[in-house]
Design a protein around this motif. Structure first.
Motif, short mmCIF file in Angstrom:
data_model
loop_
_atom_site.label_atom_id
_atom_site.label_comp_id
_atom_site.label_asym_id
_atom_site.label_seq_id
_atom_site.Cartn_x
_atom_site.Cartn_y
_atom_site.Cartn_z
N PHE A 1 3.71 -3.99 -24.55
CA PHE A 1 4.59 -3.51 -23.48
C PHE A 1 4.95 -2.06 -23.78
O PHE A 1 4.74 -1.57 -24.90
CB PHE A 1 5.86 -4.36 -23.38
N ASP B 1 4.96 1.37 -16.95
CA ASP B 1 5.15 0.07 -16.29
C ASP B 1 6.44 0.15 -15.49
O ASP B 1 7.54 0.17 -16.05
CB ASP B 1 5.23 -1.04 -17.34
N GLU C 1 8.06 -1.93 -13.84
CA GLU C 1 8.97 -3.07 -13.90
C GLU C 1 9.80 -3.09 -15.18
O GLU C 1 10.76 -3.84 -15.28
CB GLU C 1 8.18 -4.37 -13.78
N LEU C 2 9.40 -2.27 -16.15
CA LEU C 2 10.11 -2.26 -17.44
C LEU C 2 10.86 -0.94 -17.61
O LEU C 2 10.24 0.11 -17.83
CB LEU C 2 9.12 -2.46 -18.60
N ASP D 1 14.81 -5.78 -19.59
CA ASP D 1 13.65 -6.09 -18.75
C ASP D 1 12.53 -6.69 -19.59
O ASP D 1 11.83 -7.62 -19.16
CB ASP D 1 13.13 -4.82 -18.06
N VAL D 2 12.35 -6.16 -20.81
CA VAL D 2 11.33 -6.67 -21.71
C VAL D 2 11.66 -8.11 -22.11
O VAL D 2 10.77 -8.98 -22.14
CB VAL D 2 11.20 -5.78 -22.96
N ARG E 1 10.85 -10.48 -19.34
CA ARG E 1 9.41 -10.73 -19.23
C ARG E 1 8.93 -11.67 -20.33
O ARG E 1 8.11 -12.56 -20.09
CB ARG E 1 8.64 -9.41 -19.29
N ALA F 1 9.75 -15.11 -19.46
CA ALA F 1 8.87 -15.59 -18.40
C ALA F 1 7.54 -16.07 -18.98
O ALA F 1 6.98 -17.08 -18.52
CB ALA F 1 8.63 -14.48 -17.38
N TYR F 2 7.03 -15.37 -19.98
CA TYR F 2 5.81 -15.83 -20.65
C TYR F 2 6.05 -17.19 -21.31
O TYR F 2 5.22 -18.10 -21.21
CB TYR F 2 5.37 -14.83 -21.72
#
Length: 585
Positions: free
Chosen positions: A304, A310, A312-313, A318-319, A322, A325-326
């Motif tokens: 990342f 990116d 979205e980050l 935010d990281v 994500r 989510a993984y």
């Protein structure tokens, strides 16, 4: 005591006595720290240390010298000798002080206070001792510069974030315990560790009487001559060339000693490791005693960036979102492996571009094949922190549970999966040592040799077995015979593989010729068995070590790594006054 004796003792204790010699006093002089001092004398090595003050002030106070002549008096017809003990004590102190002053004048201030590039171990040149070995300022600087140059390469490759144009004391990373540490301290600790590592093996090599061979001496001198040529071609004087490339106060003798110590270290490394290794016969016991220290898990790593590439980050939160989510998408080893091509492609491309794999596909396959892991708790803790270890060891942990770790410095999210499906790798491997006696100088042409040559080879093999049986009959003694006699140079230190003592280690089935492998994997084999096996290459004198599952070999590696680390760390180091002359990046 008669009156005459009283009078003599009174005279001895009286500093104003008329028999006393005149006082001699030497005033302290403060030695200035300057490069203007001249020192041309070839000073011998001194083993004693002379403690100097912070400003190199050498105390050479000479107390008043009083010499009292021994008097002989007759009393009651008996001889009575009276010696002034106080005067004698003062005289000794004065003599020592005078000697120190004379040494200072004769050898020069540089001998005591400044380094040299000739490896003379005067007090001003001993930066530290590691075990019993004195390390010069130049030698420390040589190791230090190698460490720093390595990190400069890592920085250029983007592997570490270091700005060498700025103060390294103000730039930080984390150590093996996840504690904050400056890069300046990292370089110093790594330098000390490297010295400790080499000298831990060098010292016992010297004690064991191991000496450099003529070939090794020739190689060292060849290296020195090569450096002289490089200096000349660069337009530098040799001394300037060495200091520029290898560190201040690093001279020809420093490089020569470096090569000598490294060569003896390499010569004795494998022998010493055999001495301190855990026998394979104790493997299963070790595993049973330590299996709770091992964690079985699956993992994947995802890159990342917060540099704006990116959209979205934008923040660390935010990281984290994500990463979670993984984790929410993974409930089994199969699901984790299926996500590797999708999530790990950028990392695979980078690994391929740096030459670790032939292409991206090969990198992704390796990541998938190696997604299931078993590691010691301490290894996981040093890389990811104690929180991850505690998470795995929690009594609430269940199959399918996931968590993550974020490495901000390298921009990596690591997802961990707990699963009882993951089992130790039980693929069969074996380890043996062998001495190859070939009927031809080239073992690959042994099949073309005459029957007579084959018979001679067998007779030689039998003599070597007899020599082994008449000796200590240990693995290390067998390894010595392989070094001495084996025609398979690639399994000895004469080859280029880095192997020693005829070792064929952790070998998969199907790699070696059938006769060799059949003997090595016979269920009847026990540690230390010796036998002669004939193959197309000649006669193999075999020494059996172990045949078993892959995971036990891994545990053996861990056990021996621990023992080696204990051995290395047992060699203590101590900084001396001259350490302040060493380099700091």
């Amino acid at each position: 005591m008669n009156e005459e004796e009283k009078m003599l003792n009174s005279e001895a204790d009286n500093p104003d006595n008329e028999h006393e010699n005149s006082e001699t006093t030497v005033k302290n002089d403060e030695v200035p720290e300057t490069d203007g001092w001249k020192f041309d004398a070839e000073a011998p090595m001194l083993d004693n240390n002379i403690e100097l003050g912070g400003g190199f002030q050498i105390d050479v106070n000479q107390a008043p010298v009083s010499y009292q002549k021994a008097e002989v008096k007759t009393a009651d017809k008996k001889d009575s000798i009276v010696i002034n003990r106080k005067a004698l004590k003062i005289g000794i102190i004065s003599a020592v002080s005078a000697l120190l002053a004379a040494l200072l004048i004769f050898f020069g201030v540089r001998f005591f206070a400044f380094p040299n590039s000739s490896e003379r171990m005067n007090p001003g040149n001993v930066a530290l001792t590691v075990g019993e070995t004195k390390v010069s300022v130049g030698m420390y600087n040589l190791y230090y510069k190698m460490i720093v140059d390595s990190y400069k390469q890592y920085a250029e490759q983007g592997s570490v974030d270091i700005d060498f144009s700025k103060d390294l004391s103000d730039q930080y990373t984390v150590d093996e315990n996840n504690e904050k540490i400056s890069w300046a301290e990292v370089f110093k600790l790594n330098t000390l560790t490297q010295l400790q590592y080499v000298l831990a093996y060098y010292e016992p090599a010297v004690e064991a009487g191991i000496e450099l061979s003529d070939e090794q001496k020739e190689t060292i001198e060849s290296n020195i001559e090569s450096l002289k040529t490089q200096a000349s071609q660069s337009g530098y004087k040799l001394s300037k060339y060495l200091e520029t490339n290898y560190g201040e106060h690093c001279g020809v003798e420093t490089l020569r000693k470096f090569f000598e110590q490294r060569t003896l270290f390499e010569t004795y490394y494998n022998q010493m490791n055999l001495n301190i290794s855990l026998p394979f016969s104790e493997l299963e016991t070790y595993y049973e005693q330590n299996k709770d220290n091992y964690i079985q898990f699956a993992m994947l790593e995802i890159q990342f960036s917060l540099d704006g590439s990116d959209a979205e980050l934008k923040t660390l939160d935010d990281v984290k979102a994500r990463a979670q989510a993984y984790c929410d998408r993974i409930h089994s080893v199969e699901e984790l492996k299926k996500l590797i091509p999708e999530l790990c492609e950028p990392l695979a491309e980078e690994a391929a571009s740096q030459g670790y794999f032939s292409d991206k596909e090969a990198a992704l396959k390796s990541m998938t094949d190696n997604a299931e892991l078993i590691y010691k708790s301490e290894v996981i803790e040093s890389n990811y922190g104690k929180e991850i270890v505690d998470w795995f060891k929690s009594p609430d942990r269940a199959d399918g549970d996931t968590t993550y770790h974020i490495n901000e410095e390298y921009g990596i999210i690591t997802v961990f999966l707990h699963s009882s499906q993951i089992k130790p790798d039980s693929t069969e491997l074996y380890s043996v040592r062998h001495v190859l006696i070939s009927p031809d100088d080239d073992p690959s042409k042994a099949a073309e040799a005459s029957e007579e040559d084959w018979n001679k080879a067998y007779e030689e093999a039998e003599k070597i077995v007899e020599e082994y049986n008449n000796g200590e009959k240990t693995e290390i003694s067998f390894a010595g015979l392989a070094e001495k006699y084996s025609d398979d140079v690639n399994s000895t230190s004469r080859g280029q593989s880095g192997s020693y003592g005829g070792i064929i280690a952790k070998t998969s089935l199907g790699v070696m010729v059938p006769e060799f492998e059949g003997w090595a994997t016979d269920d009847a084999r026990k540690y230390g068995d010796v036998g002669i096996v004939k193959s197309e290459f000649g006669y193999h004198i075999m020494y059996f070590i172990y045949d078993g599952p892959t995971y036990l070999f891994g545990i053996m590696d861990d056990a021996n790594a621990d023992k080696r680390q204990e051995f290395i760390e047992s060699l203590e180091h101590k900084e001396h006054m001259a350490f302040r002359h060493t380099e700091a990046a």
